[in-house]
Design an enzyme around this catalytic site. Sequence first.
Site, PDB file in Angstrom:
ATOM      1  N   GLY A  23       0.850  -1.191   0.000  1.00 56.53           N
ATOM      2  CA  GLY A  23       0.000   0.000   0.000  1.00 56.53           C
ATOM      3  C   GLY A  23       0.877   1.229   0.000  1.00 56.53           C
ATOM      4  N   GLU A  43       4.106 -11.272  -5.986  1.00 58.40           N
ATOM      5  CA  GLU A  43       2.940 -11.429  -6.865  1.00 58.40           C
ATOM      6  C   GLU A  43       3.195 -10.936  -8.292  1.00 58.40           C
ATOM      7  OE1 GLU A  43       3.357  -9.176  -4.566  1.00 58.40           O
ATOM      8  OE2 GLU A  43       2.214  -7.341  -4.893  1.00 58.40           O
ATOM      9  N   ASP A  71     -18.425  -8.944 -19.616  1.00 55.19           N
ATOM     10  CA  ASP A  71     -19.087  -9.300 -18.352  1.00 55.19           C
ATOM     11  C   ASP A  71     -20.604  -9.448 -18.518  1.00 55.19           C
ATOM     12  OD1 ASP A  71     -16.538  -8.968 -17.423  1.00 55.19           O
ATOM     13  OD2 ASP A  71     -16.907  -6.972 -16.589  1.00 55.19           O
ATOM     14  N   HIS A  97       7.885  -7.805  -4.045  1.00 56.27           N
ATOM     15  CA  HIS A  97       6.526  -8.208  -4.453  1.00 56.27           C
ATOM     16  C   HIS A  97       6.540  -9.587  -5.114  1.00 56.27           C
ATOM     17  CE1 HIS A  97       4.274  -4.503  -3.626  1.00 56.27           C
ATOM     18  NE2 HIS A  97       5.467  -3.963  -3.689  1.00 56.27           N
ATOM     19  N   LYS A 137     -11.835 -10.807 -13.935  1.00 57.58           N
ATOM     20  CA  LYS A 137     -12.052 -10.752 -15.392  1.00 57.58           C
ATOM     21  C   LYS A 137     -11.518 -11.994 -16.125  1.00 57.58           C
ATOM     22  CE  LYS A 137     -13.179  -7.646 -18.611  1.00 57.58           C
ATOM     23  NZ  LYS A 137     -14.303  -6.714 -18.403  1.00 57.58           N
ATOM     24  N   CYS A 178       5.601  -6.110   1.299  1.00 56.27           N
ATOM     25  CA  CYS A 178       5.945  -4.692   1.156  1.00 56.27           C
ATOM     26  C   CYS A 178       5.444  -3.899   2.367  1.00 56.27           C
ATOM     27  CB  CYS A 178       5.409  -4.157  -0.167  1.00 56.27           C
ATOM     28  SG  CYS A 178       6.024  -2.523  -0.553  1.00 56.27           S
ATOM     29  N   TYR A 179       4.416  -3.072   2.192  1.00 60.89           N
ATOM     30  CA  TYR A 179       3.849  -2.370   3.361  1.00 60.89           C
ATOM     31  C   TYR A 179       3.440  -3.388   4.425  1.00 60.89           C
ATOM     32  CZ  TYR A 179       0.720   0.628   6.103  1.00 60.89           C
ATOM     33  OH  TYR A 179       0.120   1.316   7.119  1.00 60.89           O
TER      34      TYR A 179
END
Length: 589
Positions: free
Chosen positions: A58, A174, A230, A172, A376, A85-86
Amino acid sequence: MSHPTPPAPQIIVLDAGGQYCHLIARKVREFHIYAEVRGCETPARQLQDARGMIISGGPSSVYEAGSPHVDPAIFELHTPALGICYGQQLMAHQLGGEVERGDKGEYGLAFFEIETPQQLLKGVHGRQQVWMSHRDVVRRAPPGFQILGRTATCAIAAMGDPERNLYAVQFHPEVAHTHPGKKILENFLFDICGCVRDWDPSRRIPIVEEQIRKASAGRKVFFFVSGGVDSTVAYTLCLRALDPDHVHGAYVDTGLMREGETEFVRDNFAKLGAKNIRVVGARQEFLAPLAAVTDPEQKREIIGEQFVAVQEGILQSGHYLDADWILGQGTIYPDTIESGGAAKADKIKTHHNRVEGIQRLIEAGRIVEPLSSFYKDEVRQIGRQLAIPEEMLERHPFPGPGLAIRCLCEQTAGAVRRTEEGFLLPVHSVGVQGDSRTYRPALALERMPDDEHLATELINRIQGVNRVVAAVGSHTPLGGMRSSPAFLSEARLDRLRHADAIVRSLSHESGFEASVWQFPVVLIPVGDAARSDSLVLRPVDSVDGMTARAVRMDSDLLDRMTRDLLAIEGVCAVFYDLTHKPPATIEWE
Ligand code: XMP
């Protein structure tokens, strides 16, 4: 409100602000483990059933007043936790370590040296490329924690307390640029948390269908469809779950759509077995009040108001507000999150208002959102399983206000002005700098520069511009061009529609379309006495539209595209947008 119930999440991602948390949850789901995002401050008692928690990154500093914190009791649950991270800084701060502002920031690639190999780092060896984005650092690890590794500028790049199952990394895991990221997440999820594979979106189809039947309880379902992925997938799920006669949809033709769009939507829904899609023509309702407007925010407001009026009219005249109807919507997971951690973003652009009738249906719980637990890419997987044509599933995103925001208007005339760095175009476009909106002219270069970083450098150097474009073809030299007063006329919209169709067809044929996330074509009122408009090509790569990278194209394709575009009546020049987001936005407005 009826949301199909997903399984209980094994992993909860605690959102410490920003978009990072969704990327983490998506990565966890790629391991077939169901994960959900919750506000950072979620009380520990609501987390005790999870197998593990991940505290996200964040933008805040842990020592700033009001920055996101977690309930300290979560560390007493003995549920494994991973801070990223944060999240690492927060763990250090809340568990008795020390965090401070680093001597210098560390943004981008760094090399992680493992100091203490243990469970979180199983199978990760030596020196590894990781991706960092931080200024604050953990100076001292909390009692009980070991330091697991470092980088050149960050002495505590990973730490862990295996006794309490608490782990943290400053980088990170991810993102794809962190080479051992996948392995580290896998170690945490399976070895440390003991997660099991329970998530496969396409296998949830029968469950979602059953839940649609329950939610409709014999009532009929009505959708506003846009032609996007969608709403199409959500509509198809309802068609399968219910009697197709009981599933109705309306598509509003605003006159601001791309060439062939209405026919495309009609044909696709027919192929999917939809019997009740109504195309509602509303060109004049949209175009008439826009005729004299040039300000982009005002354009958006008018379009938003017209959508509300037209949709309200459809709801009333079709009796869709009556008790035997419920509303279906294609809302996906990130749109449903109310997070405690995220700061309120500055308004960059106005989005649509809420239709009162829709609001009433939502409040009465008469709504079904079959895709509310999916991302998505998961919606696309479901679509594939439902045999929805690839052409529909792989469509680029297209903004609700349509071509109106890609057709720039100006009240006054102005000359193109030569400057030291290039030519200042006398038209304004929207950008985003330092999280705030800008509305500034663009700088045009006479030709495509070799240096990919030039656009960023020029914008940092020159105050007062938010985009850099290169001229790739022109009937008149740049210095001789000027802007003229221009509005959203049928003729200009047709010109843009035609150009957009040429670009779409060539980029589809050449395969370029598949290599970009979105490819807006923009009409700007800059030209010469005979041809009053020019076009801007804006291909970008992105993950979620929040940030984007300008993408170059092969010169043969570009030459062919430019030649065809310059043959359009009224088109003077073709420009290529070289600016990333930020500082520009994807759309010009
Ligand atoms: P910007 O221009 O803000 O665009 O960088 C980010 C992404 O959002 C899309 N966009 C919209 N989508 N309604 C939508 O459904 C809108 O009003 C709207 N405005 C922008 C844009 O096309 C890009 O993908």
